[in-house]
Design an enzyme around this catalytic site. Structure first.
Site, PDB file in Angstrom:
ATOM      1  N   ALA A  52       0.833  -1.208   0.000  1.00 38.79           N
ATOM      2  CA  ALA A  52       0.000   0.000   0.000  1.00 38.79           C
ATOM      3  C   ALA A  52       0.864   1.253   0.000  1.00 38.79           C
ATOM      4  CB  ALA A  52      -0.931   0.000   1.213  1.00 38.79           C
ATOM      5  N   ASP A  79      -4.401  -2.377   4.634  1.00 41.14           N
ATOM      6  CA  ASP A  79      -4.858  -3.103   5.815  1.00 41.14           C
ATOM      7  C   ASP A  79      -5.096  -2.200   7.018  1.00 41.14           C
ATOM      8  OD1 ASP A  79      -4.858  -5.517   4.535  1.00 41.14           O
ATOM      9  OD2 ASP A  79      -2.985  -6.244   5.396  1.00 41.14           O
ATOM     10  N   ARG A 105       5.203 -11.992  -2.944  1.00 34.26           N
ATOM     11  CA  ARG A 105       5.050 -10.668  -2.332  1.00 34.26           C
ATOM     12  C   ARG A 105       6.374  -9.918  -2.279  1.00 34.26           C
ATOM     13  NH1 ARG A 105       5.582  -7.789   2.313  1.00 34.26           N
ATOM     14  NH2 ARG A 105       3.883  -6.332   2.797  1.00 34.26           N
ATOM     15  N   TYR A 121      -0.689 -22.550  -5.780  1.00 34.12           N
ATOM     16  CA  TYR A 121      -0.446 -22.124  -7.159  1.00 34.12           C
ATOM     17  C   TYR A 121       1.049 -21.887  -7.345  1.00 34.12           C
ATOM     18  CZ  TYR A 121      -1.012 -17.677  -4.603  1.00 34.12           C
ATOM     19  OH  TYR A 121      -0.939 -16.669  -3.679  1.00 34.12           O
TER      20      TYR A 121
END
Length: 379
Positions: free
Chosen positions: A17, A277, A106, A195
């Site tokens: 963010a 978040d 990430r 995945y």
């Protein structure tokens, strides 16, 4: 993007963010500083699914080619039962052929955003453990995550509640020919998602209903044997994957309300806004936590106007809060749907099989409201 935003902005938090906001604001002409509590932007977390609503922002920031090189395409989501039998496929490549769904680690995404922010002239200062609100700027953005120190300044202290679910997160080597597919294995009281990622890795997240709890966050080490025991009744390929795990993180899943107040107008101190978040923590059952953070960052930058900062922030909240609330609610619902037991599970799986057979595009069509959203259209 226009480059005339004459604002001094301090962002607290150098995660997805905060760094996305830093890029978007710097490209619009703001003077941006990012304060990060850690002494280094470390490789934390594991895999993320990034849907087209966020990819549009990445593209608008001029970062698509970089992002493409660190991520893999996602062509399909498969809902399977605990034995491995297919319940329902969501064929992204077939039913949304013009959209870009991606898998990414990430750490690679944060690394890309950090480099882009520095190139745009953003100052990133590490080792800042914020105890008081910075005052040497026009706007402070709280992008400091689920344990935000900025959020209580706007909303008071809140107590999240434990959902009765804990999650394990792990990485293992991926098969060389692994299909670009996200697989969700659903069992009574538990489910597992996996995945592939770029770099020959496979991401695994396993969630189980359990009466005890663990702290929020990714830093608590778990016992791989506990994970294997919890999913021992799941068929292959789950069993084979879990045998390869040497290290696993464990964390409790807590439900937080979407913040009531996302901003505070300027007064004797700078204006304050929340994103990511810090504003709307969500359970990981819609793969939209990072995506919402990226959306927030762009929309906030697009809304800002120095002439009326309070009105800009009010508009930002009015645009973002209803959408984020809907996503959080959908994630809460999935937490129940994945873990059905007994006759309810049998009926639900039969219904999914029937729908996917008769109208295969209907399941993915239910999420058009999510994936069709284009944050870059906010003027």
């Amino acid at each position: 993007m226009p480059g005339s935003l004459n604002l001094s902005v301090t962002i607290v938090g150098a995660g997805i963010a905060g760094l996305t906001a830093a890029c978007a604001l710097a490209h619009r002409g703001a003077s941006v500083r990012v304060l990060e509590r850690a002494g280094a932007i470390r490789e934390v977390g594991a895999g993320l699914q990034i849907s087209p609503n966020a990819v549009r922002v990445i593209d608008a920031l001029g970062l698509w080619s970089r992002f493409e090189s660190i991520s893999l395409p996602s062509t399909r989501v498969e809902l399977r039962d605990s034995g491995g039998a297919l319940v329902a496929p969501l064929d992204l490549a077939r039913h949304r052929p013009h959209d870009r769904f991606r898998f990414v680690h990430r750490a690679r995404l944060v690394e890309m955003l950090e480099t882009a922010a520095l190139e745009a002239g953003v100052r990133i200062e590490l080792g800042h453990d914020i105890r008081t609100l910075p005052t040497d700027c026009d706007l402070v953005i709280g992008a400091d995550g689920v344990k935000s120190r900025i959020r209580p300044l706007l909303n008071g202290f809140e107590s999240p509640f434990f959902t009765g679910q804990s999650a394990w997160r792990a990485l293992i080597p991926s098969e060389p020919d692994a299909p670009p597919v996200a697989q969700v294995f659903m069992g009574p009281g538990r489910h597992l998602v996996s995945y592939p990622l770029a770099g020959g890795l496979r991401n695994i997240v396993a969630v189980m209903e359990r009466p005890d709890w663990q702290d929020e966050g990714w830093s608590q080490p778990g016992d791989p044997q506990d994970l294997r025991a919890a999913f021992a009744r799941f068929g292959d390929p789950v069993g084979g994957w879990l045998e390869q795990i040497d290290e696993v993180g464990l964390w409790g899943l807590f439900r937080h309300p979407v913040a009531t107040h996302w901003f505070r107008p300027a007064g004797h101190e700078p204006a304050v806004a929340l994103i990511g978040d810090a504003a709307h923590p969500t359970l990981p059952f819609m793969a939209q936590g990072a995506v919402m953070a990226i959306e927030d960052a762009w929309v906030l930058a697009a809304c800002l106007n120095r002439k009326d900062l309070s009105a800009s922030l009010s508009r930002f909240q009015s645009l973002r809060r209803p959408r984020c609330q809907r996503i959080v609610d959908a994630a809460n619902a999935n937490a129940r749907n994945y873990h059905l037991t007994g006759p309810a599970r049998t009926v639900a799986h039969a219904g999914l099989r029937m729908i996917s057979s008769i109208a295969p595009g209907q399941l993915i069509g239910r999420f058009a409201w999510l994936y069709d959203y284009d944050p870059t259209k906010v003027a």
